[in-house]
Write an enzyme that holds these catalytic residues in place. Structure first.
Site, PDB file in Angstrom:
ATOM      1  N   ASP A   1       0.835  -1.194   0.000  1.00  0.00           N
ATOM      2  CA  ASP A   1       0.000   0.000   0.000  1.00  0.00           C
ATOM      3  C   ASP A   1       0.877   1.255   0.000  1.00  0.00           C
ATOM      4  OD1 ASP A   1      -2.741   1.168   0.419  1.00  0.00           O
ATOM      5  OD2 ASP A   1      -1.772   1.942   2.224  1.00  0.00           O
TER       6      ASP A   1
ATOM      7  N   GLU B   1      15.108 -14.537  -0.939  1.00  0.00           N
ATOM      8  CA  GLU B   1      15.524 -15.667  -0.108  1.00  0.00           C
ATOM      9  C   GLU B   1      14.540 -16.833  -0.210  1.00  0.00           C
ATOM     10  OE1 GLU B   1      16.269 -14.659   3.956  1.00  0.00           O
ATOM     11  OE2 GLU B   1      17.117 -12.687   3.438  1.00  0.00           O
TER      12      GLU B   1
END
Length: 528
Positions: free
Chosen positions: A200, A257
């Protein structure tokens, strides 16, 4: 494993309060979403995106978070969330969630601590500033929901910044501890199996450390003025700061990752949003970004062409995400409607136009049925924006009313008790049960085009070659294989297509390669 599943994907946005009420409290919830996932899988979407579900006092319907690592009780529990992810993945749907990190709720424990004094452990976690010598706010920054973007805290004898409500204080991202806190919160959800985040107000994270005044907006008409004082300013210093880019790279490194995860950012900017989208999706930052440029009232061939061309000219290695509707704007089936149009034909054309764009796509719940904006009375509003600016701006509640699943059930099948926003007759007329499995319906048209897109690499990731973008016709070819022709005018148009096989059309008649496209007519062809 498909590490680029997001590229060209179709993401279905769910507004949890309004999707399905499973426990009859008038509010949609996570078990309700889980019970309706087949609808989205049947449509053919690749992923779902949930608007905020975290613990919140709901001053701004969940965009004011008080606990980033738990589910608000109105929506369910972490166990409910885990069960939803498991079912979504079993259906082949990825799961993305909203991350609202530019600000928190004023009920967040860290803000409660921060506001106590200038020396506590969280004193520098939010944006605090001394008053001017006359006691006025530090600068002219405005809040989007009206008024100056600063509120006074007597205990600190300072102001705190809030880009939105006073109950939504802004984090100080210049503090490395704040950055790490939010990265740790994201890791919590990644470890739970979330496939990505919708960020957002992604360009709001950092503010100018010198707190310089924003200059006046050069686009403001001095005679007409602005309905919201926020729009009087060009937001040069209150957002869009260069430090944002470095932090986005840290976010990207975190997601890298994990396997097959993605980031899409919402760029809230009136002056150069396409340029920011490009900047934010290059150099190992976001995977995708979207702005409000295709969520506007403009409905012309030149407008749609300009957005796509401007993005890829500015960011040839970036990737956009396009939407026509979401939880913040008037639904496009109402926004683009003109007297005399067939609403279903408009909805079908909009679906075809959206689903053939170069980039990834967001569908907002209900648009697959051609759902309309709900006409609400002032007394029915819950949105602070609508309450503050009525009647010049009626707020966002009209696009947030409950999904209608069955035209003949109580509240359209959303739930058995009065819902948080009303269900009205025009929405009941576009219920899922009147369209799913019905040949020629808006839903089945969306489903057919989604199938075509899913089976065509040209439509998912192919480049766009524009043929025509005059006052009436938008014609482009995707990936050298699929020609897409749309009549965006209010009159029938004759148009000669290239030699190909019609994949799908609506309000279009063909004779020897010459098409007559009625208003809101379109045709998609596979070139020979």
């Amino acid at each position: 494993m498909n590490t680029d599943w997001w590229k060209g994907a179709v993401i279905y946005q769910i507004y949890p309060r309004s999707y399905q009420d499973s426990n009859n409290d008038g509010i949609g919830d996570i078990p309700g979403i889980t019970s309706r996932l087949e609808h989205i899988a049947n449509l053919g979407a690749d992923a779902i995106w949930l608007s905020p579900i975290f613990t919140s006092p709901m001053k701004d319907m969940g965009y004011d978070v008080s606990d980033y690592c738990d589910i608000d009780p109105s929506f369910g529990t972490l166990a409910d969330f885990d069960a939803m992810i498991e079912k979504a993945h079993a259906l082949g749907l990825k799961v993305m969630i909203d991350q609202v990190i530019s600000h928190s709720s004023n009920e967040h424990p860290f803000f409660q601590q921060s506001r106590m004094d200038k020396t506590n452990d969280k004193a520098d976690w939010y944006v605090w500033a001394d008053p001017n010598p006359d006691g006025s706010a530090p600068n002219n920054w405005q809040a989007i929901f009206g008024g100056i973007g600063w509120s006074w805290e007597p205990r600190r004898r300072q102001y705190y910044q809030h880009n939105f409500l006073a109950e939504q204080p802004d984090f100080n991202f210049h503090n490395p501890e704040v950055q790490q806190y939010h990265l740790d919160n994201m890791r919590f959800w990644l470890d739970r199996g979330v496939d990505g985040f919708r960020l957002d107000t992604v360009n709001f994270y950092f503010h100018d450390k010198l707190l310089r005044n924003d200059p006046a907006n050069p686009k403001t008409d001095p005679e007409k003025g602005e309905w919201n004082p926020y729009h009087y300013l060009y937001h040069m210093f209150s957002k869009n700061q260069p430090e944002n880019l470095v932090f986005l790279q840290r976010m990207r490194a975190l997601l890298d990752e994990y396997d097959d995860r993605t980031l899409v950012g919402e760029v809230g900017e009136a002056h150069h949003p396409i340029e920011i989208m490009g900047q934010y999706t290059t150099d190992n930052r976001l995977h995708m970004a979207y702005s409000f440029e295709m969520l506007s009232y403009q409905f012309t061939p030149k407008h749609f062409r300009h957005q796509v061309e401007a993005f890829f000219e500015g960011a040839p290695n970036g990737w956009p995400c396009w939407a026509f509707s979401n939880h913040d704007v008037v639904r496009h089936a109402s926004r683009w409607y003109k007297e005399g149009m067939d609403r279903n034909d408009l909805a079908k054309l909009a679906g075809a136009l959206l689903l053939t764009q170069q980039g990834s796509i967001c569908i907002y719940q209900g648009e697959e049925m051609g759902q309309l904006e709900t006409n609400l009375e002032y007394s029915e509003l819950t949105d602070p924006q609508g309450i503050r600016f009525w009647p010049e701006d009626k707020g966002r509640d009209g696009c947030r009313t409950p999904m209608t699943w069955s035209a003949n059930e109580t509240n359209g099948g959303f739930g058995n008790v009065k819902p948080w926003l009303p269900v009205k007759q025009p929405q009941l007329e576009r219920s899922a049960d009147t369209q799913v499995g019905v040949d020629g319906s808006v839903f089945e048209t969306y489903r057919e085009i989604l199938k075509i897109r899913g089976e065509s690499q040209a439509l998912r990731t192919g480049a766009t070659e524009y043929i025509t973008s005059d006052e009436a016709i938008l014609d482009f070819i995707r990936g050298g294989e699929i020609q897409c022709i749309f009549n965006l005018s209010d009159k029938a148009q004759s148009y000669t297509a290239k030699n190909g096989t019609v994949l799908i059309s609506n309000q279009a008649e063909e004779h020897n390669g010459q098409f007559t496209l009625k208003t809101n007519g379109f045709v998609l062809l596979r070139l020979n």
